[in-house]
Design a protein around this motif. Structure first.
Motif, PDB file in Angstrom:
ATOM      1  N   LYS A 176       0.863  -1.187   0.000  1.00  0.00           N
ATOM      2  CA  LYS A 176       0.000   0.000   0.000  1.00  0.00           C
ATOM      3  C   LYS A 176       0.897   1.235   0.000  1.00  0.00           C
ATOM      4  O   LYS A 176       1.637   1.495   0.949  1.00  0.00           O
ATOM      5  N   LEU A 177       0.843   2.018  -1.080  1.00  0.00           N
ATOM      6  CA  LEU A 177       1.691   3.203  -1.210  1.00  0.00           C
ATOM      7  C   LEU A 177       1.017   4.460  -0.679  1.00  0.00           C
ATOM      8  O   LEU A 177       1.673   5.363  -0.157  1.00  0.00           O
ATOM      9  N   TRP A 178      -0.287   4.501  -0.838  1.00  0.00           N
ATOM     10  CA  TRP A 178      -1.054   5.689  -0.447  1.00  0.00           C
ATOM     11  C   TRP A 178      -2.503   5.252  -0.303  1.00  0.00           C
ATOM     12  O   TRP A 178      -2.859   4.137  -0.659  1.00  0.00           O
ATOM     13  N   GLU A 179      -3.308   6.134   0.197  1.00  0.00           N
ATOM     14  CA  GLU A 179      -4.727   5.815   0.263  1.00  0.00           C
ATOM     15  C   GLU A 179      -5.252   5.511  -1.139  1.00  0.00           C
ATOM     16  O   GLU A 179      -5.018   6.287  -2.072  1.00  0.00           O
ATOM     17  N   SER A 180      -5.882   4.369  -1.290  1.00  0.00           N
ATOM     18  CA  SER A 180      -6.482   3.941  -2.562  1.00  0.00           C
ATOM     19  C   SER A 180      -5.452   3.607  -3.625  1.00  0.00           C
ATOM     20  O   SER A 180      -5.784   3.521  -4.805  1.00  0.00           O
ATOM     21  N   THR A 181      -4.186   3.421  -3.223  1.00  0.00           N
ATOM     22  CA  THR A 181      -3.134   3.113  -4.195  1.00  0.00           C
ATOM     23  C   THR A 181      -2.276   1.965  -3.678  1.00  0.00           C
ATOM     24  O   THR A 181      -1.710   2.044  -2.587  1.00  0.00           O
ATOM     25  N   VAL A 182      -2.184   0.897  -4.491  1.00  0.00           N
ATOM     26  CA  VAL A 182      -1.368  -0.251  -4.125  1.00  0.00           C
ATOM     27  C   VAL A 182      -0.400  -0.543  -5.272  1.00  0.00           C
ATOM     28  O   VAL A 182      -0.611  -0.103  -6.411  1.00  0.00           O
ATOM     29  N   ALA A 183       0.655  -1.279  -4.953  1.00  0.00           N
ATOM     30  CA  ALA A 183       1.660  -1.593  -5.976  1.00  0.00           C
ATOM     31  C   ALA A 183       2.180  -3.012  -5.780  1.00  0.00           C
ATOM     32  O   ALA A 183       2.241  -3.520  -4.654  1.00  0.00           O
ATOM     33  N   VAL A 184       2.532  -3.647  -6.890  1.00  0.00           N
ATOM     34  CA  VAL A 184       3.150  -4.980  -6.863  1.00  0.00           C
ATOM     35  C   VAL A 184       4.492  -4.885  -7.574  1.00  0.00           C
ATOM     36  O   VAL A 184       4.540  -4.778  -8.809  1.00  0.00           O
ATOM     37  N   PRO A 185       5.602  -4.897  -6.834  1.00  0.00           N
ATOM     38  CA  PRO A 185       6.925  -4.894  -7.489  1.00  0.00           C
ATOM     39  C   PRO A 185       7.273  -6.308  -7.938  1.00  0.00           C
ATOM     40  O   PRO A 185       7.427  -7.210  -7.123  1.00  0.00           O
ATOM     41  N   LEU A 186       7.409  -6.506  -9.234  1.00  0.00           N
ATOM     42  CA  LEU A 186       7.716  -7.827  -9.783  1.00  0.00           C
ATOM     43  C   LEU A 186       9.213  -7.960 -10.003  1.00  0.00           C
ATOM     44  O   LEU A 186       9.842  -7.083 -10.580  1.00  0.00           O
ATOM     45  N   ILE A 187       9.758  -9.081  -9.528  1.00  0.00           N
ATOM     46  CA  ILE A 187      11.183  -9.348  -9.678  1.00  0.00           C
ATOM     47  C   ILE A 187      11.354 -10.761 -10.206  1.00  0.00           C
ATOM     48  O   ILE A 187      10.770 -11.702  -9.676  1.00  0.00           O
ATOM     49  N   GLY A 188      12.126 -10.917 -11.264  1.00  0.00           N
ATOM     50  CA  GLY A 188      12.367 -12.239 -11.822  1.00  0.00           C
ATOM     51  C   GLY A 188      11.406 -12.566 -12.954  1.00  0.00           C
ATOM     52  O   GLY A 188      10.647 -11.722 -13.429  1.00  0.00           O
ATOM     53  N   THR A 189      11.445 -13.813 -13.379  1.00  0.00           N
ATOM     54  CA  THR A 189      10.634 -14.272 -14.503  1.00  0.00           C
ATOM     55  C   THR A 189       9.168 -14.348 -14.112  1.00  0.00           C
ATOM     56  O   THR A 189       8.828 -14.810 -13.024  1.00  0.00           O
ATOM     57  N   LEU A 190       8.315 -13.938 -15.022  1.00  0.00           N
ATOM     58  CA  LEU A 190       6.873 -13.956 -14.778  1.00  0.00           C
ATOM     59  C   LEU A 190       6.272 -15.093 -15.601  1.00  0.00           C
ATOM     60  O   LEU A 190       5.932 -14.933 -16.763  1.00  0.00           O
ATOM     61  N   ASP A 191       6.150 -16.271 -14.971  1.00  0.00           N
ATOM     62  CA  ASP A 191       5.565 -17.413 -15.670  1.00  0.00           C
ATOM     63  C   ASP A 191       4.073 -17.506 -15.356  1.00  0.00           C
ATOM     64  O   ASP A 191       3.522 -16.672 -14.649  1.00  0.00           O
ATOM     65  N   SER A 192       3.428 -18.538 -15.874  1.00  0.00           N
ATOM     66  CA  SER A 192       1.981 -18.665 -15.731  1.00  0.00           C
ATOM     67  C   SER A 192       1.568 -18.835 -14.270  1.00  0.00           C
ATOM     68  O   SER A 192       0.610 -18.205 -13.802  1.00  0.00           O
ATOM     69  N   ALA A 193       2.290 -19.708 -13.546  1.00  0.00           N
ATOM     70  CA  ALA A 193       1.932 -19.962 -12.157  1.00  0.00           C
ATOM     71  C   ALA A 193       2.091 -18.702 -11.308  1.00  0.00           C
ATOM     72  O   ALA A 193       1.211 -18.357 -10.500  1.00  0.00           O
ATOM     73  N   ARG A 194       3.190 -17.993 -11.507  1.00  0.00           N
ATOM     74  CA  ARG A 194       3.415 -16.786 -10.714  1.00  0.00           C
ATOM     75  C   ARG A 194       2.446 -15.686 -11.122  1.00  0.00           C
ATOM     76  O   ARG A 194       1.996 -14.901 -10.282  1.00  0.00           O
ATOM     77  N   SER A 195       2.106 -15.609 -12.400  1.00  0.00           N
ATOM     78  CA  SER A 195       1.154 -14.605 -12.857  1.00  0.00           C
ATOM     79  C   SER A 195      -0.193 -14.785 -12.184  1.00  0.00           C
ATOM     80  O   SER A 195      -0.873 -13.813 -11.834  1.00  0.00           O
ATOM     81  N   GLN A 196      -0.590 -16.043 -11.992  1.00  0.00           N
ATOM     82  CA  GLN A 196      -1.851 -16.317 -11.313  1.00  0.00           C
ATOM     83  C   GLN A 196      -1.805 -15.834  -9.875  1.00  0.00           C
ATOM     84  O   GLN A 196      -2.771 -15.252  -9.369  1.00  0.00           O
ATOM     85  N   VAL A 197      -0.662 -16.060  -9.201  1.00  0.00           N
ATOM     86  CA  VAL A 197      -0.505 -15.589  -7.826  1.00  0.00           C
ATOM     87  C   VAL A 197      -0.542 -14.067  -7.773  1.00  0.00           C
ATOM     88  O   VAL A 197      -1.167 -13.470  -6.888  1.00  0.00           O
ATOM     89  N   VAL A 198       0.131 -13.416  -8.741  1.00  0.00           N
ATOM     90  CA  VAL A 198       0.133 -11.949  -8.799  1.00  0.00           C
ATOM     91  C   VAL A 198      -1.287 -11.425  -8.953  1.00  0.00           C
ATOM     92  O   VAL A 198      -1.708 -10.499  -8.246  1.00  0.00           O
ATOM     93  N   MET A 199      -2.032 -12.010  -9.872  1.00  0.00           N
ATOM     94  CA  MET A 199      -3.391 -11.556 -10.114  1.00  0.00           C
ATOM     95  C   MET A 199      -4.274 -11.717  -8.874  1.00  0.00           C
ATOM     96  O   MET A 199      -4.993 -10.781  -8.470  1.00  0.00           O
ATOM     97  N   GLU A 200      -4.189 -12.900  -8.245  1.00  0.00           N
ATOM     98  CA  GLU A 200      -5.018 -13.146  -7.066  1.00  0.00           C
ATOM     99  C   GLU A 200      -4.643 -12.210  -5.920  1.00  0.00           C
ATOM    100  O   GLU A 200      -5.524 -11.657  -5.247  1.00  0.00           O
ATOM    101  N   SER A 201      -3.344 -12.032  -5.690  1.00  0.00           N
ATOM    102  CA  SER A 201      -2.896 -11.149  -4.604  1.00  0.00           C
ATOM    103  C   SER A 201      -3.315  -9.706  -4.854  1.00  0.00           C
ATOM    104  O   SER A 201      -3.772  -9.006  -3.937  1.00  0.00           O
TER     105      SER A 201
END
Length: 301
Positions: A176-201
């Motif tokens: 959470k960066l600010w009110e009503s603002t969130v961020a996901v810093p991605l590091i490394g390869t973005l494969d299908s399994a991790r993409s699903q986790v990113v989306m759900e989170s």
């Protein structure tokens, strides 16, 4: 009371049935001997009675498998009753530092005490009928060994899968960066399994924080190909469905050139060069102004 397998019965019943009857009749003696074996003794350290009870369960399972005539079948229904128990025992030995070979040797060591009891059932242990029963018992105990090893491997694969999932979750935090603002810093390869986790989170965070802006920062993603771009597009679309505007930041010159060369269309996706630029955009959209600190004010501090 001495219960022997007569030569007359040996001629009438198949070896597997004789072994089944023997295991049922001698289950208590077998369990008592197994309780002193390494596999049971080192797992059930609190009470010997627990080891004996576990031995009874395994002997009963082997009797059921033999009664069905499926001596070499790892999927025989009789094994299902003790598969979980064998898995827990194997896992306990693994935690003690025993590898698969050592575990296999401990399971194999269970055969000799049972074989001694079986030979004693025959007036002539060297008779062909006795040898056939010993052979059937050997096959059955070999199958038990394979069941234990298979259960151990399956349990290990489940642990690895859970650890991989947990690693994905840890590697994709939502901030959470600010009110009503969130961020996901991605590091490394973005494969299908991790993409699903990113989306759900991200979607969970949008709901929890009532976020109107979500930033996907790909500064730490080494390369962007068509598959990664597809994952990003799906995440952006999902965030929009949740009512949040999604911003992709961290578009470096090399990544921008790659996207153009691949012909990837990110025209519908809002992008920014850095996370700071993306945050500034989100704040400005919320009416928050960021004024640079003047040198005089900085010196005064």
């Amino acid at each position: 009371m001495q219960v022997s397998v007569s030569e007359e019965n040996a001629e009438q019943e198949p070896p597997a049935q004789q072994v089944s009857a023997f295991l049922e009749q001698r289950r208590e003696q077998i369990a008592q001997r197994w309780a002193d074996a390494a596999l049971f003794r080192t797992v059930f350290t609190v009470s010997r009675d627990e080891a004996v009870e576990a031995g009874r369960s395994v002997a009963a399972a082997l009797a059921a498998v033999a009664a069905a005539g499926r001596l070499d079948d790892l999927r025989a229904p009789g094994f299902e009753a003790v598969r979980d128990q064998l898995g827990r025992m194997a896992a306990s030995r693994a935690r003690m530092g025993i590898d698969a070979d050592g575990l296999a040797d401990e399971v194999a060591a269970l055969r000799e005490p049972v074989t001694e009891l079986l030979r004693a059932e025959f007036p002539d242990p060297g008779a062909p009928e006795a040898q056939e029963c010993v052979l059937a018992l050997t096959v059955l105990m070999g199958t038990l060994r394979l069941v234990v090893l298979e259960t151990t491997v399956s349990a290990g694969e489940e642990v690895i899968a859970r650890q991989r999932e947990q690693l994905h979750e840890v590697a994709t935090p939502v901030i959470k960066l600010w009110e009503s603002t969130v961020a996901v810093p991605l590091i490394g390869t973005l494969d299908s399994a991790r993409s699903q986790v990113v989306m759900e989170s991200l979607l969970d965070a949008i709901v929890a924080e009532r976020a109107r802006y979500a930033i996907l920062d790909i500064t730490g993603v080494p390369t962007v190909d068509s598959l990664v771009a597809q994952h990003l597009m799906k995440t952006v679309a999902a965030a929009r469905l949740m009512g949040a505007e999604c911003i992709v930041s961290g578009i470096r010159p090399a990544i921008a050139q790659t996207i153009v060369q691949l012909g990837i269309d990110l025209g519908t996706v809002l992008t920014r060069a850095s996370l700071a630029d993306a945050l500034a955009y989100a704040l400005s959209r919320q009416g928050v102004e960021i004024a640079p600190v003047r040198a005089a004010d900085a010196d005064a501090r």
